[in-house]
Design an enzyme around this catalytic site. Structure first.
Site, mmCIF file in Angstrom:
data_model
loop_
_atom_site.group_PDB
_atom_site.id
_atom_site.type_symbol
_atom_site.label_atom_id
_atom_site.label_comp_id
_atom_site.label_asym_id
_atom_site.label_seq_id
_atom_site.Cartn_x
_atom_site.Cartn_y
_atom_site.Cartn_z
ATOM 1 N N TYR A 17 6.192 -44.404 94.788
ATOM 2 C CA TYR A 17 7.363 -44.494 93.918
ATOM 3 C C TYR A 17 7.956 -45.902 93.958
ATOM 4 O O TYR A 17 8.262 -46.487 92.913
ATOM 5 C CB TYR A 17 8.416 -43.467 94.343
ATOM 6 N N THR A 43 15.636 -49.253 91.011
ATOM 7 C CA THR A 43 16.058 -48.523 92.201
ATOM 8 C C THR A 43 16.160 -49.454 93.402
ATOM 9 O O THR A 43 15.455 -50.473 93.476
ATOM 10 C CB THR A 43 15.049 -47.403 92.517
#
Length: 368
Positions: free
Chosen positions: A184, A141
């Site tokens: 995250y 990501t």
């Protein structure tokens, strides 16, 4: 079912085949990638715990279109022994199974790490102990670059853009230092680095794609993840949309067909690109602010959508546009679907899905 490792079930793959293994293969990107390989006549193992809204529908779609060449192993990547059988025949692994929401990671940081950190290590270990040099291609990501709050930004109409001319023209490249932000970002960042290190430490042919916002058919977006689809779903239901911040945030959105093409290209040339990380996004030509995307949704649906604005979310980036020149140079890949065309494609699919016998887009559900 064949049996492997004692009483552990293994996918019933025909002897002599070398299937593609996709963790999270019933998810949005995973199911689209599986469909492309299946259309080419490949066998595909879908390793999925089937816990997320919409994945059962995606799996049914794969089976309806490709029959017994879709092999399900319902297991959780946190359980190493449960997932090992999926690796016994596989010739390559695409790793998409993950906890994907920043908000969830803030509420449940330990579970977030167990899925994204430990789960990825389990995937790598299962591949390493397969006895073969099994490629592992990991879906990372852009959050590994942090919130980018050190970058000087200026407002330009409905959006934020970098003050730096080169960054404004091309976006943010892979020389940007990693700066994990939010649990995250940490868990995906740890996984990202483990995947790259296994190429160094164990000579496993691995590669990483650090993704921007991917959207397209088979995406059932929520407020926390998959925001392009979420916006369209809300608009089609004539429901208000909540924006965190002022809506001038910019993202380079990429249609899932282009993302799938990139993942397939990496596998085709894994010997050349192993041990490397690449940004994957729509690039400057597909950069759009949230406000701009909402205006296009209003044009597509013919309806104005009520919008409310709330506080900024922790770790949110004012601007992220991926500089994909490294990927383009290495693989010859380029995005082919413009964001307006892609948005219309997703809107048509969502409308058709709602009118099908399945009737309703799945609501998000909370799982333990």
């Amino acid at each position: 079912m064949r049996r492997a490792n004692g009483n552990l079930p293994a996918p019933a793959v025909a002897r002599g085949t070398s299937p593609i293994l996709i963790t999270g293969g019933s998810g949005f990107i995973g199911s689209n990638l599986a469909a492309r390989f299946l259309a080419d006549g490949e066998e595909v193992i879908v390793l999925d715990n089937l816990s997320r809204a919409g994945v059962a529908q995606n799996l049914a779609w794969l089976r309806e279109n490709h029959g017994d060449r879709v092999h399900l192993l319902q297991a959780d990547i946190r359980d190493l022994e449960a997932i090992r059988p999926a690796f016994s025949d596989a010739r390559a692994v695409f790793h998409f199974a993950a906890q994907t929401a920043v908000t969830t990671s803030l509420a449940e940081p330990v579970e977030d790490f167990e899925v994204n950190g430990r789960g990825t290590l389990n995937v790598l270990e299962a591949a390493r102990h397969s006895g073969r040099r099994m490629p592992v291609i990991f879906a990372s990501t852009n959050k590994v670059y942090g919130n980018l709050d050190d970058l000087s930004m200026v407002e330009a109409g409905d959006r934020y853009v970098p003050a730096d001319d080169a960054m404004r023209r091309y976006g943010i490249d892979e020389t940007r230092g990693l700066d994990f932000c939010s649990p995250y970002g940490c868990s995906k960042g740890v996984a990202d680095q483990y995947v790259l290190d296994y190429a160094k430490s164990y000579r496993l042919p691995t590669a990483v794609l650090r993704m921007s916002c991917i959207y397209g058919p088979r995406q059932f977006g929520t407020e926390d993840q998959g925001w392009v689809a979420h916006f369209l779903i809300r608009a089609l239901r004539h429901q208000a949309i909540s924006i965190f911040g002022d809506g001038k945030q910019v993202r380079d959105i990429l249609h899932v067909d282009d993302a799938v093409a990139a993942y397939r290209a990496v596998l085709c040339q894994i010997d050349r690109v192993q041990g490397q990380a690449f940004n994957l996004g729509g690039g400057a030509s597909n950069a759009v602010s949230l406000r701009g995307l909402l205006r296009e949704i209003a044009r597509i649906t013919g309806k104005d959508v009520p919008i409310s604005y709330g506080d900024w979310r922790r770790g949110d980036q004012l601007y992220f546009v991926a500089d994909t020149r490294r990927l383009q140079t290495a693989l010859g890949w380029r995005p082919t679907v413009g964001w307006r065309e892609g948005l219309r494609d997703l809107a048509l699919w969502l409308a058709e899905y709602r009118s099908s016998e399945q009737a309703e887009i799945p609501e998000r559900r909370i799982t333990a």
